[in-house]
Design a protein around this motif. Structure first.
Motif, PDB file in Angstrom:
ATOM      1  N   PHE A  55     168.086  45.079  61.067  1.00 22.51           N
ATOM      2  CA  PHE A  55     167.229  44.481  62.084  1.00 22.51           C
ATOM      3  C   PHE A  55     165.762  44.737  61.770  1.00 22.51           C
ATOM      4  CE2 PHE A  55     164.762  44.970  65.960  1.00 22.51           C
ATOM      5  CZ  PHE A  55     164.968  43.752  66.564  1.00 22.51           C
ATOM      6  N   MET A  86     176.824  62.872  62.251  1.00 19.65           N
ATOM      7  CA  MET A  86     177.562  61.975  63.144  1.00 19.65           C
ATOM      8  C   MET A  86     178.966  61.694  62.589  1.00 19.65           C
ATOM      9  SD  MET A  86     176.775  60.585  65.957  1.00 19.65           S
ATOM     10  CE  MET A  86     177.767  59.572  67.029  1.00 19.65           C
ATOM     11  N   GLU A  87     179.019  61.401  61.285  1.00 20.35           N
ATOM     12  CA  GLU A  87     180.291  61.056  60.664  1.00 20.35           C
ATOM     13  C   GLU A  87     181.227  62.262  60.659  1.00 20.35           C
ATOM     14  OE1 GLU A  87     177.261  60.503  59.801  1.00 20.35           O
ATOM     15  OE2 GLU A  87     177.037  59.067  58.186  1.00 20.35           O
ATOM     16  N   GLU A 118     180.664  56.159  56.220  1.00 17.55           N
ATOM     17  CA  GLU A 118     181.682  57.190  56.420  1.00 17.55           C
ATOM     18  C   GLU A 118     182.328  57.567  55.089  1.00 17.55           C
ATOM     19  OE1 GLU A 118     184.786  57.176  59.854  1.00 17.55           O
ATOM     20  OE2 GLU A 118     185.777  56.419  58.069  1.00 17.55           O
ATOM     21  N   ARG A 140     163.549  53.615  68.079  1.00 18.68           N
ATOM     22  CA  ARG A 140     163.069  52.353  68.650  1.00 18.68           C
ATOM     23  C   ARG A 140     161.606  52.466  69.040  1.00 18.68           C
ATOM     24  NH1 ARG A 140     168.272  51.255  70.548  1.00 18.68           N
ATOM     25  NH2 ARG A 140     168.085  52.488  72.409  1.00 18.68           N
ATOM     26  N   TRP A 167     172.221  62.036  69.113  1.00 14.18           N
ATOM     27  CA  TRP A 167     172.167  60.687  68.523  1.00 14.18           C
ATOM     28  C   TRP A 167     171.353  59.746  69.410  1.00 14.18           C
ATOM     29  CZ3 TRP A 167     173.693  57.803  64.310  1.00 14.18           C
ATOM     30  CH2 TRP A 167     173.766  56.429  64.493  1.00 14.18           C
ATOM     31  N   LYS A 211     176.474  63.376  70.636  1.00  9.37           N
ATOM     32  CA  LYS A 211     176.161  62.031  71.154  1.00  9.37           C
ATOM     33  C   LYS A 211     174.773  62.034  71.809  1.00  9.37           C
ATOM     34  CE  LYS A 211     177.371  57.793  72.028  1.00  9.37           C
ATOM     35  NZ  LYS A 211     176.804  56.957  70.973  1.00  9.37           N
ATOM     36  N   GLU A 242     178.270  48.696  55.937  1.00 10.21           N
ATOM     37  CA  GLU A 242     178.989  48.895  57.190  1.00 10.21           C
ATOM     38  C   GLU A 242     179.155  50.381  57.484  1.00 10.21           C
ATOM     39  OE1 GLU A 242     182.599  46.754  57.591  1.00 10.21           O
ATOM     40  OE2 GLU A 242     181.668  44.880  56.939  1.00 10.21           O
ATOM     41  N   PRO A 243     179.331  50.714  58.777  1.00 16.25           N
ATOM     42  CA  PRO A 243     179.513  52.129  59.126  1.00 16.25           C
ATOM     43  C   PRO A 243     180.661  52.772  58.354  1.00 16.25           C
ATOM     44  CG  PRO A 243     179.206  50.846  61.089  1.00 16.25           C
ATOM     45  CD  PRO A 243     179.251  49.874  59.958  1.00 16.25           C
ATOM     46  N   ALA A 244     181.714  51.984  58.091  1.00 12.29           N
ATOM     47  CA  ALA A 244     182.853  52.532  57.356  1.00 12.29           C
ATOM     48  C   ALA A 244     182.444  52.967  55.951  1.00 12.29           C
ATOM     49  CB  ALA A 244     183.964  51.487  57.280  1.00 12.29           C
ATOM     50  N   LYS A 268     182.613  62.967  64.083  1.00 15.89           N
ATOM     51  CA  LYS A 268     183.660  62.011  64.451  1.00 15.89           C
ATOM     52  C   LYS A 268     184.959  62.301  63.706  1.00 15.89           C
ATOM     53  CE  LYS A 268     185.525  57.598  63.932  1.00 15.89           C
ATOM     54  NZ  LYS A 268     185.861  56.739  62.812  1.00 15.89           N
ATOM     55  N   MET A 274     173.420  57.069  58.585  1.00 10.03           N
ATOM     56  CA  MET A 274     174.059  56.299  59.644  1.00 10.03           C
ATOM     57  C   MET A 274     173.018  55.721  60.605  1.00 10.03           C
ATOM     58  SD  MET A 274     176.898  55.155  60.633  1.00 10.03           S
ATOM     59  CE  MET A 274     178.502  55.863  60.535  1.00 10.03           C
ATOM     60  N   THR A 327     172.259  51.703  61.110  1.00  8.27           N
ATOM     61  CA  THR A 327     172.493  50.994  62.364  1.00  8.27           C
ATOM     62  C   THR A 327     171.326  50.078  62.721  1.00  8.27           C
ATOM     63  OG1 THR A 327     173.779  52.879  63.076  1.00  8.27           O
ATOM     64  CG2 THR A 327     173.160  51.318  64.763  1.00  8.27           C
ATOM     65  N   ALA A 328     170.102  50.573  62.507  1.00  6.31           N
ATOM     66  CA  ALA A 328     168.943  49.777  62.895  1.00  6.31           C
ATOM     67  C   ALA A 328     168.259  49.120  61.700  1.00  6.31           C
ATOM     68  CB  ALA A 328     167.944  50.661  63.632  1.00  6.31           C
TER      69      ALA A 328
END
Lengths: 185, 230
Positions: free
Chosen positions: A159, A93-94, A7, A129, A121, A118, A2-4, A97, A151, A155-156
């Protein structure tokens, strides 16, 4: 993952803080920190920096790369190149944030930095993609993604690996080997 | 809850996964076929004729579920012969290769890939394509399943981009229109893509660090326990 959790790993990165208290060198399992002297910069992990900041015991020094000029350069470079360009930090990114959420008063032009990161990113995800699509279209079996950060991969990642897994199975159907004849007695 | 639940996924190869619910549902799909020999006292079961003593005459057309067709199919003893469903035939394969994205695989499927892979099990000796296989002397495998499979692979590749884009761009939207035309396998993939995006967005907004009640628990509160019992 997970993203957390990503992080969580990012919080191990070191940042410089200027404490307003004094404390002797502390011995932690992952290494020794300090000594802390008021007004003197010292390097600590992000998790400690945020904690001290929340207790108003330090001022945070933004990382060198967290600067509007540098980030604009990085963004333009990212747009120009076809492949992924090296990022200033493996957890850009982390860190953006975390630092902007907890210490935006110590970071000059925080809003612009947020927008720039952003943008970078988004550029990188669109690129990811695009390259995933051509990877699948050409039915490649391996790829090298050197400068992708955790990160972004995370995220991808699920998938992509699942899609490639399906593709692999559909492709092995093309070569009916021994296993396909197990039904013949 | 979903993290502690490990359902058996579909097999997607020549063999199904025995305990996969998706594969069990998939193997219920009907397959056109023909009885190669008379099947005594089975007319009722297969919906042909009335009396329980009636037999299915040789050569009659049947609609048999895939699991039964797989069991009865044997290259030596001819009990039944299996025909390709029309969506795996040449006409539809041309459509798929023209533009895979326009096809409503949920209507065609909904287990298009799994079912197509399973069809490779029927190497029917009467197929002219099999004769061609011997001609090509490739040993195992026939031209028919191979060409069949190339198509379904192309279908998957052709539709990959759209699934990826729609699953990773649609945030906080109604996705029912997007998944309406997707095969079950693609839907699962779409969900995975959505989860990646949603998790990231939640983290970015700081929602990941807040503890919320499980959706299951919230639903319990809506109805009193006595009503559930009654």
């Amino acid at each position: 993952m997970e993203p957390a959790e990503v992080e969580f790993l990012a919080e191990k990165e070191l940042v410089t803080i200027v404490p307003n208290f004094s404390l002797d060198r502390i011995h932690l399992i992952g290494g020794d920190l300090g000594p802390f002297n008021p007004g003197l910069p010292v390097e600590v992990p992000v998790w400690l920096a945020i904690n001290l900041k929340q207790r108003q015991k330090c001022r945070l020094v933004p990382p060198e790369w967290m600067d509007v000029g540098k980030l604009e350069e990085i963004r333009d470079q990212e747009r120009k190149e076809d492949t992924f360009t090296p990022m200033p930090s493996p957890y850009y990114m982390e860190l953006t944030k975390l630092l902007l959420n907890y210490a935006s008063d110590n970071i000059p032009r925080a809003d612009e930095i947020r927008t720039l990161v952003k943008d970078t990113w988004d550029t990188r995800m669109a690129k990811l993609r695009l390259s995933a699509d051509s990877f699948v279209r050409q039915q490649e079996i391996h790829a090298k993604l050197d400068n992708l950060t955790l990160m972004e991969i995370n995220t991808a990642g699920t998938f992509l690996t699942q899609a490639l897994d399906h593709m692999y199975k559909l492709r092995t159907n093309l070569q009916p080997g021994e296993s396909s004849h197990s039904q013949d007695f | 809850m979903s993290e502690a639940y490990f359902p058996v996924g579909p097999g997607l190869g020549m063999e199904e996964n025995f305990l996969s619910l998706d594969d069990i549902l998939m193997s219920q799909e009907k397959l056109p076929g023909r009885a190669e020999s008379a099947l005594p006292r089975l007319a009722v079961l297969l919906g042909q004729g009335g009396g329980s003593a009636e037999s299915i005459p040789e050569g009659s057309k049947l609609e048999i579920p895939l699991w039964l067709a797989k069991g009865l199919h044997d290259s030596k003893r001819r009990i039944i012969s299996v025909e390709l469903p029309k969506i795996y035939k040449e006409a539809w394969r041309t459509v798929f290769s023209a533009d895979a994205n326009v096809v409503d695989l949920h209507k065609m499927g909904p287990y298009y890939y799994g079912f197509g892979s399973q069809l490779l099990n029927f190497e029917n000796p009467e197929n002219p394509e099999i004769a061609q296989t011997i001609l090509q002397a490739t040993g195992a495998g026939s031209v028919l399943p191979v060409s069949d499979c190339v198509r379904s692979l192309q279908t998957f590749i052709g539709r990959f981009r759209r699934i990826m884009d729609s699953s990773q761009n649609a945030y906080n939207e109604d996705t029912s229109a997007l998944v309406a035309r997707l095969d079950e396998l693609e839907r699962a993939l779409f969900q995975v893509g959505q989860k990646g995006l949603n998790d990231f967005q939640c983290w970015e907004k700081g929602q990941a660090s807040q503890i919320t009640a499980s959706s299951l628990v919230q639903n319990y509160g809506k109805r009193k326990l006595t009503e559930v019992d009654g």
